[in-house]
Design a protein around this motif. Structure first.
Motif, PDB file in Angstrom:
ATOM      1  N   ALA A 169       0.900  -1.390   0.235  1.00  0.00           N
ATOM      2  CA  ALA A 169      -0.388  -0.193   0.450  1.00  0.00           C
ATOM      3  C   ALA A 169       0.577   1.476  -0.277  1.00  0.00           C
ATOM      4  O   ALA A 169       0.633   2.098  -0.539  1.00  0.00           O
ATOM      5  CB  ALA A 169      -0.811  -0.577   1.324  1.00  0.00           C
ATOM      6  N   ASP A 170       2.228   0.896   1.154  1.00  0.00           N
ATOM      7  CA  ASP A 170       3.157   2.051   0.765  1.00  0.00           C
ATOM      8  C   ASP A 170       3.561   2.843  -0.294  1.00  0.00           C
ATOM      9  O   ASP A 170       3.434   3.724  -1.370  1.00  0.00           O
ATOM     10  CB  ASP A 170       3.872   2.252   1.783  1.00  0.00           C
ATOM     11  CG  ASP A 170       3.425   2.499   2.980  1.00  0.00           C
ATOM     12  OD1 ASP A 170       2.448   2.484   3.324  1.00  0.00           O
ATOM     13  OD2 ASP A 170       5.057   1.725   3.964  1.00  0.00           O
ATOM     14  N   HIS A 171       3.593   1.340  -1.115  1.00  0.00           N
ATOM     15  CA  HIS A 171       4.377   1.722  -2.852  1.00  0.00           C
ATOM     16  C   HIS A 171       3.956   2.408  -3.799  1.00  0.00           C
ATOM     17  O   HIS A 171       3.777   3.462  -4.377  1.00  0.00           O
ATOM     18  CB  HIS A 171       4.850   0.028  -3.156  1.00  0.00           C
ATOM     19  CG  HIS A 171       6.198  -0.224  -2.472  1.00  0.00           C
ATOM     20  ND1 HIS A 171       6.259  -1.089  -3.199  1.00  0.00           N
ATOM     21  CD2 HIS A 171       6.367  -0.205  -2.037  1.00  0.00           C
ATOM     22  CE1 HIS A 171       7.979  -1.543  -2.712  1.00  0.00           C
ATOM     23  NE2 HIS A 171       8.034  -0.452  -1.763  1.00  0.00           N
ATOM     24  N   ALA A 172       1.855   2.267  -3.129  1.00  0.00           N
ATOM     25  CA  ALA A 172       0.667   2.775  -4.294  1.00  0.00           C
ATOM     26  C   ALA A 172       0.909   4.196  -4.095  1.00  0.00           C
ATOM     27  O   ALA A 172       1.178   5.151  -4.964  1.00  0.00           O
ATOM     28  CB  ALA A 172      -0.362   1.964  -3.772  1.00  0.00           C
ATOM     29  N   TRP A 173       1.090   4.253  -2.767  1.00  0.00           N
ATOM     30  CA  TRP A 173       1.013   5.864  -2.159  1.00  0.00           C
ATOM     31  C   TRP A 173       2.349   6.575  -3.330  1.00  0.00           C
ATOM     32  O   TRP A 173       2.125   7.698  -3.848  1.00  0.00           O
ATOM     33  CB  TRP A 173       0.768   6.070  -1.175  1.00  0.00           C
ATOM     34  CG  TRP A 173      -0.049   7.337  -0.676  1.00  0.00           C
ATOM     35  CD1 TRP A 173      -0.727   7.588  -0.163  1.00  0.00           C
ATOM     36  CD2 TRP A 173       1.410   8.239  -0.600  1.00  0.00           C
ATOM     37  NE1 TRP A 173      -0.506   8.750  -0.125  1.00  0.00           N
ATOM     38  CE2 TRP A 173       0.680   9.234   0.358  1.00  0.00           C
ATOM     39  CE3 TRP A 173       2.611   8.806  -0.139  1.00  0.00           C
ATOM     40  CZ2 TRP A 173       1.656  10.341   0.740  1.00  0.00           C
ATOM     41  CZ3 TRP A 173       3.185   9.696   0.150  1.00  0.00           C
ATOM     42  CH2 TRP A 173       2.659  10.623   0.596  1.00  0.00           C
ATOM     43  N   LEU A 174       2.680   5.891  -3.075  1.00  0.00           N
ATOM     44  CA  LEU A 174       4.413   6.356  -3.158  1.00  0.00           C
ATOM     45  C   LEU A 174       4.567   6.311  -4.629  1.00  0.00           C
ATOM     46  O   LEU A 174       4.732   7.935  -5.073  1.00  0.00           O
ATOM     47  CB  LEU A 174       5.910   6.130  -2.926  1.00  0.00           C
ATOM     48  CG  LEU A 174       5.811   5.922  -0.877  1.00  0.00           C
ATOM     49  CD1 LEU A 174       7.091   5.041  -0.657  1.00  0.00           C
ATOM     50  CD2 LEU A 174       6.230   7.731  -0.297  1.00  0.00           C
ATOM     51  N   ARG A 175       4.336   5.932  -5.412  1.00  0.00           N
ATOM     52  CA  ARG A 175       3.998   6.158  -6.363  1.00  0.00           C
ATOM     53  C   ARG A 175       3.043   6.925  -7.573  1.00  0.00           C
ATOM     54  O   ARG A 175       4.081   8.070  -7.881  1.00  0.00           O
ATOM     55  CB  ARG A 175       3.548   4.576  -7.557  1.00  0.00           C
ATOM     56  CG  ARG A 175       4.423   3.722  -8.051  1.00  0.00           C
ATOM     57  CD  ARG A 175       3.977   2.154  -8.738  1.00  0.00           C
ATOM     58  NE  ARG A 175       5.412   1.207  -8.548  1.00  0.00           N
ATOM     59  CZ  ARG A 175       5.279  -0.017  -8.488  1.00  0.00           C
ATOM     60  NH1 ARG A 175       4.279  -0.007  -7.008  1.00  0.00           N
ATOM     61  NH2 ARG A 175       5.750  -0.711  -8.041  1.00  0.00           N
TER      62      ARG A 175
END
Length: 162
Positions: free
Chosen positions: A80-86
């Protein structure tokens, strides 16, 4: 706990990203005149290192971690962090000073979760052979990422704490 050799390439990339986060934190609030340089540096770091880093984690590290049920909630949180950061990195040219600070805080927290919880948990659970295989796969995947640390420009360099 000492970092296992197999995970050191990811930890080195984490150090690069954390250095960016520290510089952003110290520069915040970032002056409007300085934002173009910060946006450019953030975009370059994302393009040259973080994109490949995320792929390595998502295709190699996270699947290995999900073999252990107690790491599954953490992996879901990291994804979920990866998605937000992307999403934030994709907004690079439109990032405000507040957005840049928020991005740095979230990235820093994400990296610390990976280092302190995921990597340590994996080192406790994976055998020496499994870690070696993981390291070989990571080496293959990360070979196309930037190998040199990007140097900040005059507006984005580290300054003494205020």
């Amino acid at each position: 706990m000492l970092r296992d050799q197999s995970l050191i390439p990811l930890s080195h990339q984490h150090q690069h990203a954390l250095a960016l986060c520290v510089r952003i934190e110290r520069a915040s609030p970032i002056a409007e005149d300085d934002l173009p340089e910060w946006r450019a540096e953030i975009e370059e770091i994302f393009r040259s290192e973080i994109v490949i880093h995320f792929v390595a984690e998502e295709e190699i590290v996270f699947p290995a971690a999900t073999e252990f049920s107690n790491l599954n909630p953490l992996v879901k949180e990291l994804l979920a962090d990866h998605a937000w950061l992307r999403q934030r990195f994709a907004r690079g040219p439109q990032l405000s000073s507040v957005d840049v600070s928020e991005l740095a805080k979230r990235l820093s927290g994400h990296i610390r979760k990976e280092e302190r919880q995921l990597f340590e948990g994996m080192q406790e659970r994976l055998s020496r052979e499994q870690l070696t295989v993981l390291g070989q796969k990571l080496e293959q995947t990360l070979r196309n990422s930037a190998e040199s640390c990007l140097l900040p420009n005059e507006k984005t360099r580290l300054r003494a704490a205020k």
